[in-house]
Motif scaffolding. Structure first.
Motif, PDB file in Angstrom:
ATOM      1  N   TYR A  29       0.824  -1.206   0.000  1.00 30.42           N
ATOM      2  CA  TYR A  29       0.000   0.000   0.000  1.00 30.42           C
ATOM      3  C   TYR A  29       0.857   1.255   0.000  1.00 30.42           C
ATOM      4  O   TYR A  29       0.655   2.164  -0.820  1.00 30.42           O
ATOM      5  N   LEU A  30       1.826   1.309   0.898  1.00 29.60           N
ATOM      6  CA  LEU A  30       2.649   2.514   0.994  1.00 29.60           C
ATOM      7  C   LEU A  30       3.500   2.691  -0.266  1.00 29.60           C
ATOM      8  O   LEU A  30       3.764   3.826  -0.677  1.00 29.60           O
ATOM      9  N   GLN A  33       1.960   4.933  -2.671  1.00 29.01           N
ATOM     10  CA  GLN A  33       1.593   6.251  -2.178  1.00 29.01           C
ATOM     11  C   GLN A  33       2.752   7.241  -2.131  1.00 29.01           C
ATOM     12  O   GLN A  33       2.537   8.450  -2.251  1.00 29.01           O
ATOM     13  N   HIS A  51       5.278  12.304   0.347  1.00 27.82           N
ATOM     14  CA  HIS A  51       3.909  11.900  -0.004  1.00 27.82           C
ATOM     15  C   HIS A  51       3.254  13.067  -0.717  1.00 27.82           C
ATOM     16  O   HIS A  51       3.149  14.172  -0.157  1.00 27.82           O
ATOM     17  N   SER A  54      -2.220  14.382  -6.113  1.00 23.54           N
ATOM     18  CA  SER A  54      -2.274  13.879  -7.482  1.00 23.54           C
ATOM     19  C   SER A  54      -1.518  14.765  -8.462  1.00 23.54           C
ATOM     20  O   SER A  54      -1.156  14.325  -9.559  1.00 23.54           O
ATOM     21  N   GLU A  86      -5.158  12.026   4.103  1.00 25.70           N
ATOM     22  CA  GLU A  86      -4.762  11.778   2.718  1.00 25.70           C
ATOM     23  C   GLU A  86      -4.059  10.431   2.581  1.00 25.70           C
ATOM     24  O   GLU A  86      -4.263   9.709   1.598  1.00 25.70           O
ATOM     25  N   LEU A  87      -3.244  10.075   3.566  1.00 30.54           N
ATOM     26  CA  LEU A  87      -2.547   8.798   3.514  1.00 30.54           C
ATOM     27  C   LEU A  87      -3.503   7.636   3.771  1.00 30.54           C
ATOM     28  O   LEU A  87      -3.303   6.534   3.242  1.00 30.54           O
ATOM     29  N   TYR A 206       3.079   5.852  -8.328  1.00 33.95           N
ATOM     30  CA  TYR A 206       2.653   6.283  -6.999  1.00 33.95           C
ATOM     31  C   TYR A 206       1.961   7.629  -7.163  1.00 33.95           C
ATOM     32  O   TYR A 206       1.999   8.236  -8.245  1.00 33.95           O
ATOM     33  N   MET A 207       1.344   8.109  -6.133  1.00 35.07           N
ATOM     34  CA  MET A 207       0.603   9.360  -6.204  1.00 35.07           C
ATOM     35  C   MET A 207       1.525  10.514  -6.605  1.00 35.07           C
ATOM     36  O   MET A 207       2.529  10.770  -5.957  1.00 35.07           O
TER      37      MET A 207
END
Length: 303
Positions: A29-30, A33, A51, A54, A86-87, A206-207
């Motif tokens: 998951y991380l 991100q 982090h 978008s 957000e995370l 990733y984002m």
């Protein structure tokens, strides 16, 4: 004058937040991100990272540590209110829990000549120690996370330093520390994350990844974080405007990112245009008698 102590000093830090990720999908998951390569971290390993939203603008810049069964992100406490939701936003689709675990952890800075020898003697091989972790952040500088209530006798022997002094040491070694005033303003390269190993350009999506990649491969980024030193008679705060001297005039150049100040002496970071002359002169807006000059960075500003 701010200098590295001749022996290790312990700096209790109360302005750090800690987010913990647990669950079977925490790494996967991380990885999707953040800017750093989470998959490459074994237990005890750590890395800087960011982090983004978008559009590639930073919600937070952090240090990430792998404790084995848990991932920990350490960053400026003022970022937590906007950073945490957000995370967590997409965690509902993964087998992972994302939580504010700040109350469970003590955060310290460690710095001074001989620190690496002290760590080798006290901690030994690897960075996991006393249920926590040592995060090397620069030569003879480290962060230390320990569970609340843990009081190793080895630490009681070390002299204590102030949070402001630790901030100055981080500035001196060119490490960024953004606060809430700058959330959503900078892409990772503007805080030099690529220069300190906080961005992987090979890990995949990733984002905000498209913006970060475009800044590297198309030369789209014209700004970087610089260290400035000088004097100022008034207090300096984050987000305060900086002005660049152009002949007899002054033009807005950027804002204060982080600052160390002792009397009139000061050291600060700011995101500025990369094409500055080395002898450029700056001042703080509203403090006409202040003067600041660029300092050499301890690393190369690669794209």
């Amino acid at each position: 004058m701010l200098t590295l102590a001749s022996s290790p000093v312990l700096y209790p830090l109360t302005d750090r937040a800690v987010i913990g990720l647990t669950g079977a999908d925490r790494t996967k998951y991380l990885q999707g991100q953040v800017t750093c390569d989470v998959n490459k971290l074994s237990a005890g390993d750590a890395t800087p990272g960011g982090h983004c939203d978008s559009k590639g603008k930073l919600w937070a810049q952090f240090w990430l540590a792998n404790l084995g069964e848990q991932l920990l992100l350490v960053f400026n406490q003022s970022l937590l209110e906007r950073q945490l939701p957000e995370l967590k936003k997409f965690a509902v689709f993964a087998n992972t829990e994302v939580e504010d675990v700040s109350r469970h952890w003590q955060v310290f800075g460690l710095a001074g000549e001989g620190l690496s020898h002290w760590l080798n003697h006290q901690v030994g091989d690897g960075n996991l120690w006393q249920g926590g972790v040592v995060i090397p952040v620069a030569a003879e500088h480290a962060l230390l996370l320990l569970p609340q209530g843990t009081e190793p006798s080895e630490l009681s022997e070390l002299p204590r330093g102030s949070e402001q002094e630790w901030q100055g040491l981080m500035i001196h070694v060119g490490l960024p520390d953004m606060s809430a005033e700058h959330q959503g303003e900078y892409i990772p390269q503007m805080l030099n994350l690529q220069a300190i190993g906080g961005i992987s350009f090979t890990k995949g999506c990733y984002m905000g990844q498209e913006t970060v990649a475009r800044a590297k491969y198309r030369g789209a980024n014209k700004k970087a974080m610089f260290v400035l030193a000088g004097t100022a008679s008034g207090d300096i705060v984050a987000n305060q405007d900086l002005e660049l001297q152009l002949g007899d005039n002054w033009r807005r150049a950027g804002t204060v990112l982080s600052v160390w100040q002792q009397g009139e002496e000061c050291l600060l970071t700011s995101v500025l245009n990369k094409d500055l002359e080395p002898d450029a002169v700056f001042r703080l807006k509203g403090q006409d008698d202040s003067r600041l000059s660029l300092q050499p960075l301890p690393y190369n500003l690669v794209d």
